[in-house]
Enzyme design. Sequence first.
Site, PDB file in Angstrom:
ATOM      1  N   GLY A   1       2.336   2.236  10.721  1.00 35.48           N
ATOM      2  CA  GLY A   1       3.834   3.341  10.682  1.00 35.48           C
ATOM      3  C   GLY A   1       4.304   3.554  12.104  1.00 35.48           C
ATOM      4  O   GLY A   1       4.625   4.862  12.371  1.00 35.48           O
TER       5      GLY A   1
ATOM      6  N   ASN B   1       0.809  -0.987  -0.041  1.00 32.61           N
ATOM      7  CA  ASN B   1       0.050   0.002  -0.124  1.00 32.61           C
ATOM      8  C   ASN B   1       0.839   1.269   0.074  1.00 32.61           C
ATOM      9  O   ASN B   1       1.363   1.633   0.911  1.00 32.61           O
ATOM     10  CB  ASN B   1      -0.686  -0.230   1.154  1.00 32.61           C
TER      11      ASN B   1
ATOM     12  N   GLU C   1      -5.411  -4.513  10.882  1.00 30.69           N
ATOM     13  CA  GLU C   1      -4.464  -3.495  10.931  1.00 30.69           C
ATOM     14  C   GLU C   1      -4.931  -2.991  12.392  1.00 30.69           C
ATOM     15  O   GLU C   1      -5.636  -1.667  12.306  1.00 30.69           O
ATOM     16  CB  GLU C   1      -4.452  -2.550  10.038  1.00 30.69           C
TER      17      GLU C   1
ATOM     18  N   GLU D   1      -6.763   4.888   8.080  1.00 25.43           N
ATOM     19  CA  GLU D   1      -6.480   6.305   7.523  1.00 25.43           C
ATOM     20  C   GLU D   1      -7.777   6.853   6.997  1.00 25.43           C
ATOM     21  O   GLU D   1      -8.041   7.983   7.297  1.00 25.43           O
ATOM     22  CB  GLU D   1      -5.300   6.477   6.885  1.00 25.43           C
TER      23      GLU D   1
ATOM     24  N   HIS E   1      -9.463   1.207   5.221  1.00 20.84           N
ATOM     25  CA  HIS E   1      -8.013   1.595   5.882  1.00 20.84           C
ATOM     26  C   HIS E   1      -8.417   2.497   6.972  1.00 20.84           C
ATOM     27  O   HIS E   1      -9.294   3.635   7.014  1.00 20.84           O
ATOM     28  CB  HIS E   1      -7.222   2.127   4.767  1.00 20.84           C
TER      29      HIS E   1
ATOM     30  N   LYS F   1       0.041   4.224  -0.321  1.00 19.54           N
ATOM     31  CA  LYS F   1      -0.494   5.292   0.448  1.00 19.54           C
ATOM     32  C   LYS F   1      -0.199   6.749  -0.715  1.00 19.54           C
ATOM     33  O   LYS F   1      -0.251   6.501  -1.900  1.00 19.54           O
ATOM     34  CB  LYS F   1       0.280   5.851   1.794  1.00 19.54           C
TER      35      LYS F   1
ATOM     36  N   SER G   1       3.187  -2.062  10.169  1.00 18.49           N
ATOM     37  CA  SER G   1       4.716  -2.128  10.567  1.00 18.49           C
ATOM     38  C   SER G   1       5.444  -3.296  10.097  1.00 18.49           C
ATOM     39  O   SER G   1       6.381  -3.955  11.117  1.00 18.49           O
ATOM     40  CB  SER G   1       5.026  -1.572  11.955  1.00 18.49           C
TER      41      SER G   1
HETATM   42  P1  PGA Z   1       2.681   0.473   7.661  1.00 20.30           P
HETATM   43  O1  PGA Z   1       1.249   0.832   7.095  1.00 20.30           O
HETATM   44  O2  PGA Z   1       3.247  -0.861   7.087  1.00 20.30           O
HETATM   45  O3  PGA Z   1       3.568   1.591   7.178  1.00 20.30           O
HETATM   46  O4  PGA Z   1       2.568   0.428   9.188  1.00 20.30           O
HETATM   47  C1  PGA Z   1       0.699  -0.637   6.946  1.00 20.30           C
HETATM   48  C2  PGA Z   1      -0.686   0.115   6.209  1.00 20.30           C
HETATM   49  O5  PGA Z   1      -1.412   1.184   6.796  1.00 20.30           O
HETATM   50  O6  PGA Z   1      -1.556  -0.583   5.436  1.00 20.30           O
END
Ligand code: PGA
Length: 270
Positions: free
Chosen positions: A177, A13, A171, A101, A99, A15, A218
């Site tokens: 992140g 992903n 998630e 976010e 997601h 982003k 992460s």
């Molecule tokens: P990350 O993001 O691997 O940077 O933690 C995962 C995601 O948001 O899908």
Amino acid sequence: MSPALRQKFVVGNWKMYTNAAEARQLAKAVVDGMGAEERVSVTLCPPFPYLALVGEILKGSGVALGAQNVYPEKEGAFTGEVSPTMLLDLGCKYVILGHSERRHKLGESDAFINQKVRVALADGLDVILCVGETLEQRKNNQTEALLDQQLTLGLAGVSADTLTRLSLAYEPVWAIGNLEHHATPQQAQDAHAVIRRRFGQIFGEKSAQELAIEYGGSVKPDNAAALFCRDGVDGALIGGASLHADQFLAIVRAAISTSLTQENSAKTAA
Ligand code: PGA
């Protein structure tokens, strides 16, 4: 199909990162690194403006194209939005929905996400539906209730004959992140079991056993194998590390080697 034998699914992903040149370079490096590898299912989800150019690079490779969002209408006066048909036109097979976010930064509700899930599946996209609790919810022992709610509302009215095109991504919001806090393999395994159990209550045990559940938050080359070898962890949704081809490919290799180990131990047990 036994859960241990489900093919691992690794999704990048990207982003709101990359520019055209970086997107091209990253996609090419992943395609070259994958070669003819088919033991793991790999998908890249670039930002909307680069879907076409990444799609061209992925053509003929085993790597699939996915989008990070979709609007739940076929067409219409929805300025700035993108329909499932447009994504399919560009060669997208997958779309990431729900997601954290989008839930937490853009205020998407379970009801709106549900609309997207139903329309995307009905129109022919494969959906990766993300669910996961905040740190506060985890601390207050609300993880299970929250997952239950996101699954119940997010999957309401989904037709049983589209389930083979649906996967879930667990998630935990606090692990995304975040280099200091990421879920332990045990926490991931436990949450995946909760999700699979709830899915089974909604759609039946057979569908629950066939469901792929990715972990996201992460995932890096140094923790991927420990997550992948856990029961019910069928792959990963990767943000940060997917922006570096070497890290992403190292995670794919971890998925391949844990699958091989799991297959061998399943054979020995049989
Ligand atoms: P990350 O993001 O691997 O940077 O933690 C995962 C995601 O948001 O899908």
